[in-house]
Design a protein around this motif. Sequence first.
Motif, mmCIF file in Angstrom:
data_model
loop_
_atom_site.group_PDB
_atom_site.id
_atom_site.type_symbol
_atom_site.label_atom_id
_atom_site.label_comp_id
_atom_site.label_asym_id
_atom_site.label_seq_id
_atom_site.Cartn_x
_atom_site.Cartn_y
_atom_site.Cartn_z
ATOM 1 N N THR A 216 49.645 24.384 3.152
ATOM 2 C CA THR A 216 49.329 25.655 2.514
ATOM 3 C C THR A 216 48.069 25.535 1.661
ATOM 4 O O THR A 216 47.693 24.433 1.234
ATOM 5 C CB THR A 216 50.477 26.134 1.609
ATOM 6 N N HIS A 443 48.814 33.841 4.737
ATOM 7 C CA HIS A 443 50.090 34.550 4.670
ATOM 8 C C HIS A 443 50.111 35.710 5.658
ATOM 9 O O HIS A 443 51.109 35.929 6.364
ATOM 10 C CB HIS A 443 50.326 35.039 3.242
ATOM 11 N N PRO A 459 53.605 33.405 -0.008
ATOM 12 C CA PRO A 459 52.600 34.375 -0.473
ATOM 13 C C PRO A 459 51.591 33.690 -1.371
ATOM 14 O O PRO A 459 51.833 32.581 -1.874
ATOM 15 C CB PRO A 459 53.446 35.396 -1.246
#
Length: 597
Positions: A216, A443, A459
Amino acid sequence: MPPEILTLDSLRAAYAGGLTPRALAEEVIRRREAWPDPAVFIAPTPAEALIAEAEALVARAPEPNSLPLWGMPFAVKDNIDATPLPTTAACPAFAYLPEADAAAVAKLRAAGALMIGKTNLDQFATGLNGTRSPYGAPRCVFDADYVSGGSSSGSAVAVAAGICAFALGTDTAGSGRVPAMFNNIVGVKPTPGLVSNAGLVPACRSIDVITVFAPTVGDAVEVRRLMEGYDLADPFSRPARPAGIPPAPRIGVLAGAEREFFGDAEKEALYDAAIARAEALGATIVPFDYAPFRAAAALLYDGPFVAERLAAVEDFLATNAADFDPTVRAIIEGARDRTAVEAFRGRYALESYIQAVQPVWDAVDMLMLPTSPTTATVAAMLADPVGENSKFGRYTNFANLMGLAAIAVPGGFGPSGLPAGVTLVGPAFTDDALAPFAAAMHHAAASGLGRDRAAPVPPPPAPFVPGGWITLAVVGAHLSGMPLNTELTAPGGVLVGAATTAPGYRLYALAGTVPPKPGLAHAPGFEGPGIAVELWALPPAAFGAFVAAIPAPLGIGKVLLADGSAVPGFLCEGHALDGAEEITGFGGWRAYRAARG
C-alpha cells in the motif's frame, strides 16, 4: 496467522492479538522456502539467524508494537549493504562482506524491522526487466512466462508474494517503479538525496535513490519517512524542503504522438481508465507535451551519462570483464569512448530540458504516466534484451535526472490477467504531497494487494503532519481551490481537514480586495452557527514567512473551533468592517462565492 499479503497494519493487529516475532519469522521462512521461484533471493537470512534476530528484538523491546516497525519483515536488494550477508550486486566475483549496514537499513533495523534476506537484481542495477543475473530471472507473480521487472526484481516479487511486508529497491531509470507495476504493488521513489545512499553500490551515483516496495501507499511512505534524513556520509544527500500539491490537483497526462504503448492496447485502455479515475477523484486533467521529458530521458543511456555507470565499476571491469552479464557489460563498456567534453554537453542539454519543461510544471501539479507502456515474456526479453528493455523505461528514465519525486501505484488488470499501473510524478520534495492522491488512486482501482487480487485496498490514510508543524485556520482566498491557496501548498502545506469555528464569529465580504477576501471577526455573545474553515499545517519557517506577508487589515490570531480547540487563524481588524457586507448567514466564504456566481 498473518494474512496472505503482509501489511504493516495487519501485522500490528496480529502482534496485538498474540503473534510473536519468532512465530512470524518461522512463517516467513516457510513462505520463503515454499515460493516456487528460486531466483527471488540471492542470500536469504539463515533460518536460525532470523529467529535469533526476532528473539533479540523482543529482548530489546518486549512490548508488541513498541517500535515503529516492531517485528516487520523486510528484504533488501543486493546492491545495498545489510550485515552479516555479503553484497554481490548480482555478480559473484564482486561479492564483499560489508562492515556495517547501509544507512537506510540501519534506520529500519533500529525501528524494529527484521531483515529476511538479500534479493536478486539485474546485475549492477543495469536493466528494467530482471533477467540480467547469474542467479536467475525472478518472474511476474501472475504469470511465470513474464518478466518481474527490474532491476529491483527480487524485492518486488518478495513483497507481492507475501514473503515480507516491504522491501528496499533502488532506482536510477525506473527500477523502483517498473517492478511495482508488473507485480501489482506500490513503489515509492523518493526525491534524489532525500534518503541516504551511504552503503549502496551505485549505478549512477549522482542520481541513484533507494526505494520502497510495499502493498500500500501508506506502508511504503511510512517506511520512506523512517529512512530519510540528511547524511554527511552521502555527498549527494540533500536537506528536505517539503513542497505541496493542492488536494484537487491539476494532473498532466499523455496526449497525441507521445502516447506510445508499442501496440499494447490493453495497457493503453488501463491508462485511460486511470485518467477517468483521477478525474472522478476531483483532479483537473491537463494534456501536456512529453517530448522534452523524453529527450531528457534519452540522455541516461543514449548520451554521455552512461559514463557514470562505468565510473562505478571501472576498476572491477578492468580485471573481471568476463564476470559481467554480456548485456550489462556491453552497456557499461559503451561508455569507454565518451569524453569529458561530451559529459559537459550532456549536462548542458539536461539543464536546457529542465528549463523547457518549466511551463508544464506551471500548468500542472503532477504528472500521471504509465509506469510501463507494456510488458514482455522472459523469452522475448532474452531474444532482444536491449530493445524490449528500453520500452519499459519510456516514461521513467527522466525522473531522477530532473530531480523529481514519484509514486507508482497499481492500475488494474486487463483480459490477459496481467497488471498495469500509473506513476504520479511531482516536483522535488513533493514526496509526502503525492501520497494522498496516490493512495486514493490505488483505492479507486480496487486491484488488490500483490498477488491477492481480491484483497481490499485500504482507503487513503489521514494526512501526515510532521511533529512541530503549525496548524492554521484559513477562511477565504486561501481555501483549497481558491486563488491564494498556492501560498500554502508551495511551501509544503498539508490540508488537515475541514472545520467550523465556535459560535461567536461573524464573516464579512471586504470591499476592494484583490482577489476578493473575507474578514472574520470574533463577536463574543453572538450565537451564530459557526463559520466553515479549513485547517492547514505548515513547517514553522514557512508559517513565519506566511504570516509576515499577510496584508492589513488581516492578521493572525487565535480562532476558537467548534470542538473546543484554538488554533492560529485569520482575523480582521475592526475598522475594516465598517460598512462591509455581512455574509455570516452563508456559513462560509465558499458558499458565499458560489451564491454570487
